[in-house]
Design an enzyme around this catalytic site. Structure first.
Site, mmCIF file in Angstrom:
data_model
loop_
_atom_site.group_PDB
_atom_site.id
_atom_site.type_symbol
_atom_site.label_atom_id
_atom_site.label_comp_id
_atom_site.label_asym_id
_atom_site.label_seq_id
_atom_site.Cartn_x
_atom_site.Cartn_y
_atom_site.Cartn_z
ATOM 1 N N ASP A 5 0.773 -1.237 0.000
ATOM 2 C CA ASP A 5 0.000 0.000 0.000
ATOM 3 C C ASP A 5 0.807 1.290 0.000
ATOM 4 O O ASP A 5 0.744 2.087 -0.926
ATOM 5 C CB ASP A 5 -0.943 0.004 1.208
ATOM 6 C CG ASP A 5 -1.886 -1.184 1.212
ATOM 7 O OD1 ASP A 5 -1.700 -2.086 0.386
ATOM 8 O OD2 ASP A 5 -2.797 -1.207 2.045
ATOM 9 N N GLU A 49 -0.537 -9.516 11.792
ATOM 10 C CA GLU A 49 -0.427 -9.128 10.390
ATOM 11 C C GLU A 49 1.024 -8.874 9.986
ATOM 12 O O GLU A 49 1.453 -9.232 8.889
ATOM 13 C CB GLU A 49 -1.264 -7.865 10.156
ATOM 14 C CG GLU A 49 -1.307 -7.387 8.720
ATOM 15 C CD GLU A 49 -2.171 -6.156 8.545
ATOM 16 O OE1 GLU A 49 -2.489 -5.816 7.397
ATOM 17 O OE2 GLU A 49 -2.540 -5.517 9.565
#
Length: 818
Positions: free
Chosen positions: A582, A779
């Site tokens: 991202d 994560e």
């Protein structure tokens, strides 16, 4: 059950001979498909819930568990502060939860350590295939008080049953208007399930007894059932529906007794007992102390109703079979053979597989400016923002998707690039399930070859997604990681062609369910799958090369090929969400002349995979075309993206004079040609890439490979999402390539082996330590401390650690003198 075992025996016999009784491949394909559907029909396919069961059917029966403590009035709230557990959430005072063991074809055991409610919940789920409607299933729900809970601690348990679509469901039981005594039974039927029965057993546990005068009308030793007919638009909203029933019951108590003589909370918050016919049923029980009960679904077509004894026996058998199979499939190598790593590995893999869900519904798509995928003007990101604000999206579908999810509390939906990594370990365990998932994803592809990168299907799924991220755009791509898995399938199929297992391998094959590997055990069946998938893969590949193509001719770039250069569409000044990385630093300001090395590498991976599949299928014309494409990509990676000065691959843009310019932010992007296997073992560039990875002042850390170099100006800045933290999928790709280099002759073999051994241990230690301390996989991991961070219970691609533990230990080998 006996019929299902006989069917499996027939399948095994067919696979053993390599042909059906008639010699017709369609007979084998049809039988394997039927058996696969039956074996995978039911499951905890609502992973957004702590426990929820449904079939792989749209608009069908599904169920879900809710529970909470009920000691004080404020224990019962409708909102974020509620003690009621239903949907998986981050931040709740839960010490960890998830599947301790799980097999999608037989079931497993999940434990939820609920510190806030002072109870541990165990759900033991089993399946009994058989009949013509997917078989039967059961779950044993056990609540065990934690050590800090008083013996009279009270817990309220709810079980929600919903019948979507056409069908009928009626609650029955023995008792009076105050509630049922003993078991509660639900008799149902539908077009897809036929006739069925659900029994919620009385089970074991103490019910509370009250001294308040209200006890005559609200006793604690009964089961309450409230049945209703609700709109299918809201039937999925179990918690609001529950509170609609609790609120009037609580208000009635308040009106009668006020605050002067209030009953205890457990007697105030009790639904009215109104059983009967409906598509929505909520069952409520209140316990004092620990408890246990079963929910048993019996399909009439199976011919036999399940009993509590069947459930007990099957739970034990399922657990034993899982343990044996896990140690066989994932044979953990030194230094990870101890029991604590076995428990860790079982948990990580089981949570990955237990996160597989079935989703059905419409998706929000904006096709209003799809033809503008070129994004040619220099202010294209502003035009993109303005186009989004036009809000020209519409609901399309419905679609259905069978997929695993990255994180049950935070990302309970399908993500395209995550799924390829999810399937890497799942393919080792159950290749046929893996092929079902891949087929499901490609069934969502449109006629142009586009697959939505996020699958947010239906209103329930959309509740977990901010509105600005719900819309999907048909010119936005995502890394095509499914190619990693389907090429691996092709390679494994090719290796087994004409060979017969022997010794330990033969014994293991005889003991396993043939459905796990039917497409590997029969060459014709596997090839048939590839032939059917190949046109879909090729269409997706062609869509990539068309929509994501970069501009080489417009800026007079010198390169081996005038075609092979690529640019992610959908970027903003600070993000390229479509790349998956991202906020990773990219050229600034954004420019239509950009070329992205990670995207070129992904297209290279697709090309290599398709070439290998086409070769296996003897598609000579396609092979010739793909060989030419791959050669051009390999040359252009060097011509357009290699920086000799920086010793790595870099993104490119154009300068003020519109000339080609490299922009180097050393990190994951710099490694992509290496990570996808496009560098040869003797390539001098490989040596420089290994130097970059091994540099502790750049990418190497004691906890894994950083996403961005410590020396980069953007390291640790902004959102700090892909600007330093350690991510398991990229590290898995690095460690896998290091292993490959370490096993081949070449000048960097010894260095790669040393790096491989160290990185493999660092990664496992990092994830294991955080899991042991917090109860969760995460994560990403902090590059300085190794602590897990961002999303908790991220049991998607972080579960690749199981594959890493099962990789060969090369530390005992001597160093090569090459």
């Amino acid at each position: 059950m006996a019929r299902f075992i006989q069917s499996l025996a027939a399948v095994a016999a067919i696979l053993a001979t390599g042909t059906s009784a008639t010699g017709d491949l369609s007979v084998l394909t049809g039988e394997i498909g039927r058996q696969n559907n039956e074996s995978l029909f039911w499951g905890p396919y609502k992973p957004n819930l702590y426990f929820g069961v449904r079939p792989r059917l749209p608009e069908s029966l599904w169920t879900g568990l809710m529970w909470g403590r009920i000691e004080e009035y404020n224990d019962v709230k409708d909102g974020k502060e509620s003690r009621l557990r239903y949907t998986c959430e981050q931040g709740e005072d839960i010490r960890g939860y998830g599947w301790d063991e799980y097999d999608a074809r037989s079931g497993g055991i999940q434990t939820i350590h609920d510190e806030g409610n002072k109870i541990d919940i165990t759900t033991s789920f089993i399946k009994i295939p058989g009949g013509s409607h997917g078989g039967s299933w059961a779950v044993r729900i056990k609540g065990q008080l934690r050590e800090n809970a008083p013996a009279d601690h009270k817990t309220v348990a709810y079980y929600y049953i919903a019948q979507e679509g056409k069908g009928e469901l009626v609650a029955q039981g023995e008792g009076d208007e105050l509630g049922y005594k003993g078991d509660a039974t639900f008799i149902g039927n539908s077009e897809t399930l036929g006739d069925y029965k659900i029994v919620v057993t009385e089970g074991i546990g103490k019910y509370p007894a009250g001294n308040h005068e209200i006890s005559t009308t609200r006793p604690g030793d009964v089961t309450l059932v409230h049945s209703a007919e609700v709109s299918e638009d809201i039937i999925w909203q179990a918690v609001p529906l529950l509170f609609q029933k609790l609120q009037p019951a609580a208000m009635a108590v308040q009106e009668e007794y006020g605050m002067e003589n209030p009953p205890p909370a457990w007697q105030v918050y009790r639904m009215a007992h109104q059983p009967g016919k409906g598509n929505s049923h909520i069952l409520q029980r209140t316990y004092e102390g620990s408890f246990e009960f079963d929910v048993i679904f019996s399909s009439a077509s199976a011919g036999k109703e399940l009993t509590k004894e069947d459930v007990t026996k099957t739970i034990a058998a399922t657990s034993s079979a899982f343990a044996d199979r896990f140690s066989s499939i994932f044979e953990l190598k030194p230094p990870f053979k101890d029991e604590q790593y076995q428990r860790f590995g079982k948990s990580m893999f089981s949570n990955l597989l237990g996160g597989v869900g079935y989703f059905y519904g419409k998706q929000v798509i904006d096709r209003s400016y799809a033809p503008e995928y070129e994004e040619e003007s220099e202010g294209f990101w502003e035009e993109t923002r303005q186009a989004r604000e036009r809000q020209a999206q519409t609901l399309e579908g419905p679609y259905e998707l069978f997929t695993s999810v990255p994180s049950r509390p935070f990302f309970p939906r399908g993500f395209l690039w995550d799924e390829g990594f999810h399937l890497v370990p799942i393919a080792d365990w159950d290749m046929d399930l893996t092929l079902e998932v891949i087929k499901s994803w490609y069934n969502t592809m449109d006629e142009d070859g586009w697959i939505p990168r996020e699958q947010i299907l239906g209103p329930e799924a959309r509740t977990k997604v901010p509105e600005e991220f719900q819309v999907q755009y048909p010119h936005y791509a995502n890394p095509p990681t499914l190619f990693l898995v389907i090429e691996d399938f092709m390679e494994r199929l090719r290796k087994t062609n004409g060979t017969q297992p022997s010794g330990k391998e033969k014994l293991a094959q005889e003991r396993r369910n043939p459905l796990y590997t039917a497409h590997l055990d029969n060459m014709e069946l596997g090839e048939d799958y590839l032939r059917k998938m190949y046109p879909l893969l090729k269409r997706h590949y062609d869509w990539f090369r068309k929509t994501q193509r970069g501009d080489l001719k417009g800026y007079d770039r010198e390169a081996y090929s005038s075609k092979e250069g690529y640019r992610w569409r959908g970027r903003s000044e600070s993000h390229i969400l479509t790349s998956g990385l991202d906020d990773y630093p990219r050229p600034q300001p954004p420019h239509p002349g950009e070329l992205h090395v990670d995207l070129m590498s992904w297209v290279g991976l697709m090309t290599k995979s398709l070439k290998n599949i086409a070769e296996a299928l003897d598609m000579k014309e396609d092979v010739a075309e793909l060989v030419k494409n791959l050669d051009a990509i390999e040359h252009n990676l060097n011509d357009l993206h290699w920086s000799e000065k920086d010793g790595c691959f870099c993104d490119a843009t154009v300068d003020d004079f519109e000339e080609h310019q490299l922009v180097c932010h050393k990190g994951y992007v710099s490694l992509f040609p290496f990570m996808v296997g496009l560098l040869k073992p003797n390539d001098p560039k490989l040596g420089k890439i290994l130097d970059l990875i091994a540099d502790e002042e750049q990418l190497w850390s004691a906890h894994g490979i950083r996403s961005l170099s410590k020396q980069d100006e953007f390291y640790g800045t902004g959102e700090n999402y892909w600007r330093g933290p350690i991510w398991m999928p990229m590290n898995y790709m690095v460690v896998k390539q290091l292993q490959s280099i370490a096993k081949q002759e070449g000048p960097y073999r010894s260095k790669a082996r040393d790096m491989y051994n160290k990185l493999r241990k660092n990664l496992v230690d990092t994830v294991y330590k955080s899991w042991r301390e917090t109860g969760f996989a995460w994560e990403q991991y902090n590059p300085e401390t190794g602590a897990g961070q961002r999303t908790q219970h991220f049991t998607g691609w972080t579960s690749l650690v199981v594959k890493i533990m099962a990789m060969d230990d090369l530390s005992g080998h001597g160093r090569d003198e090459l």
